[in-house]
Write an enzyme that holds these catalytic residues in place. Structure first.
Site, PDB file in Angstrom:
ATOM      1  N   CYS A 186       0.813  -1.073   0.015  1.00 17.28           N
ATOM      2  CA  CYS A 186      -0.064  -0.109  -0.033  1.00 17.28           C
ATOM      3  C   CYS A 186       0.808   1.221  -0.239  1.00 17.28           C
ATOM      4  CB  CYS A 186      -1.047   0.038   1.172  1.00 17.28           C
ATOM      5  SG  CYS A 186      -2.024  -1.577   1.340  1.00 17.28           S
ATOM      6  N   HIS A 222      -3.084   6.961   2.864  1.00 17.88           N
ATOM      7  CA  HIS A 222      -3.534   5.691   2.461  1.00 17.88           C
ATOM      8  C   HIS A 222      -4.904   5.557   2.894  1.00 17.88           C
ATOM      9  CE1 HIS A 222      -4.111   1.953   1.153  1.00 17.88           C
ATOM     10  NE2 HIS A 222      -3.664   1.188   2.365  1.00 17.88           N
ATOM     11  N   ASN A 237     -10.269   0.034   0.466  1.00 17.05           N
ATOM     12  CA  ASN A 237      -8.871   0.190   0.647  1.00 17.05           C
ATOM     13  C   ASN A 237      -8.260  -0.290  -0.706  1.00 17.05           C
ATOM     14  OD1 ASN A 237      -6.062  -0.270   0.641  1.00 17.05           O
ATOM     15  ND2 ASN A 237      -6.214  -1.329   2.704  1.00 17.05           N
TER      16      ASN A 237
END
Ligand code: ACO
Length: 324
Positions: free
Chosen positions: A113, A251, A281
């Site tokens: 990520c 993020h 996500n």
């Protein structure tokens, strides 16, 4: 000279799976998902034609259009992904072929990520070194292919999509002012997505395809301690205070993580834009998708300071402070 973001783009699939839809697949409910994560829905690929390279190329085209440059002007393409369609060729080379970036050097990068931040820093280093003048960086993921759709603790979290930015080394000041990245391989087991086993004349693996597995609470603790620490680091390096920054583009993993980061930085939630409610996500794509949304809504003016920061599997993390 300064390295600046001169354009952004993004793409998400049309298919939307809301929490109610997921509750027909696994034992979960809208209230649990919203309360624990803030996610209401996520976009999912419609199939192999809408894979990682397809989404990456769509985001790339949008970023080129937004920046007003042609694909032939690109010297470098980096795609951050953990869910490439193929091992070879790389997603970056597929994007190159698709958009006609004939002069570019292309490769993929996996920092889970944090991948977009690692791409940003890598491209910055190429540009600062004079190895390239114009770079396209992309975060693109089809995490729906890496998720176990019978594991309610992970399948509710993730979504598919891609985001991109064009960077250029230009005369003047501003642009990327400070960056930091880091990794801790000792904590690799906290988030995993294991690949294929070994099949060769000496060994026949019995391992089947593996899926994303995660110790959610460890990730949570890691995120809320690491992200503020490294944001403070880039602030200190530039002599700025937390309030001098217009937006912290973080993020998009979990609303509660973002709220705790805001608390630890002592900044209001107005400075922490969020779109995870609509996308879930999207791993390395989450930061550039959000950046593109902010850019296209004309929320950034020349001279504004923004911080991009992320965390993810590896473990990995990064923070970059930019003057727009
Ligand atoms: N629906 C309903 N119940 C669920 C679900 C679900 N989808 N998932 C888990 N539960 C249950 C569990 O089984 C458990 O039940 P039990 O108490 O009877 O055993 C209970 O809910 C609590 O489970 P926890 O895992 O303790 O829940 P927690 O409050 O930690 O929330 C979550 C889980 C949302 C994953 C949280 O830990 C989190 O957000 N962690 C960070 C995760 C993250 O950000 N990951 C991505 C970052 S890295 C990257 O981006 C790749």
């Amino acid at each position: 000279m300064a390295v600046k973001i001169i354009g952004t783009g993004s793409y998400v699939p049309e298919n939307v799976a809301d929490n109610h839809f997921l509750s027909t697949i696994v034992d979960t409910d809208d209230e649990w998902i919203r309360q624990r994560t803030g996610i209401k829905e996520r976009h999912l690929s419609s199939g192999s034609k809408e894979g990682t390279s397809f989404m990456a190329a769509k985001a790339a085209r949008a970023a080129l259009e937004n920046s007003g440059i042609s694909a032939e002007e690109l010297d470098l393409i980096i795609v951050a992904t953990t869910s490439a369609d193929t091992y070879v060729p790389s997603t970056a080379c597929q994007v190159q072929g698709e958009i006609g970036a004939i002069r570019a050097t292309c490769f993929d990068l996996n920092a889970a990520c944090s991948g977009f931040l690692f791409s940003l820093n890598t491209a910055d280093a190429y540009l600062e070194m004079g190895m390239a003048r114009t770079a396209l960086i992309i975060g693109a993921e089809t995490l729906s292919r890496e998720v176990n759709w019978s594991d309610r603790s992970t399948c509710i979290l993730f979504g598919d999509g891609a985001g991109a930015a064009v960077l250029q080394r230009v005369e003047g000041s501003g642009g990327i002012l400070a960056s930091v990245t880091g990794s801790d391989g000792n904590q690799g087991d906290v988030i995993t997505c294991k690949g294929r086993g070994i099949q060769n004349p000496f060994h026949k693996s019995r391992r089947k395809k593996d899926y994303i597995q995660m110790n959610g609470q460890s990730v949570f603790r890691f995120a809320v301690s690491t992200v503020p620490k490294y944001i403070k680091y880039v602030l200190k390096k530039t002599g700025l205070e937390a309030d001098d920054v217009k937006f912290y583009i973080l993020h998009q993993a979990n609303r509660r993580i973002l709220e705790l980061i805001a608390k630890r930085l002592k900044v209001s939630m107005d400075k922490i834009p969020m779109n995870l409610d609509h996308y879930g996500n999207t791993s390395s794509a989450s930061i550039p998708i959000l950046l593109d949304e902010i850019n296209r809504n004309n929320l950034l003016e020349e001279g504004d300071k923004i911080v991009l920061s992320g965390f993810g599997g590896g473990l990995t993390w990064g923070a970059t402070l930019i003057e727009w």
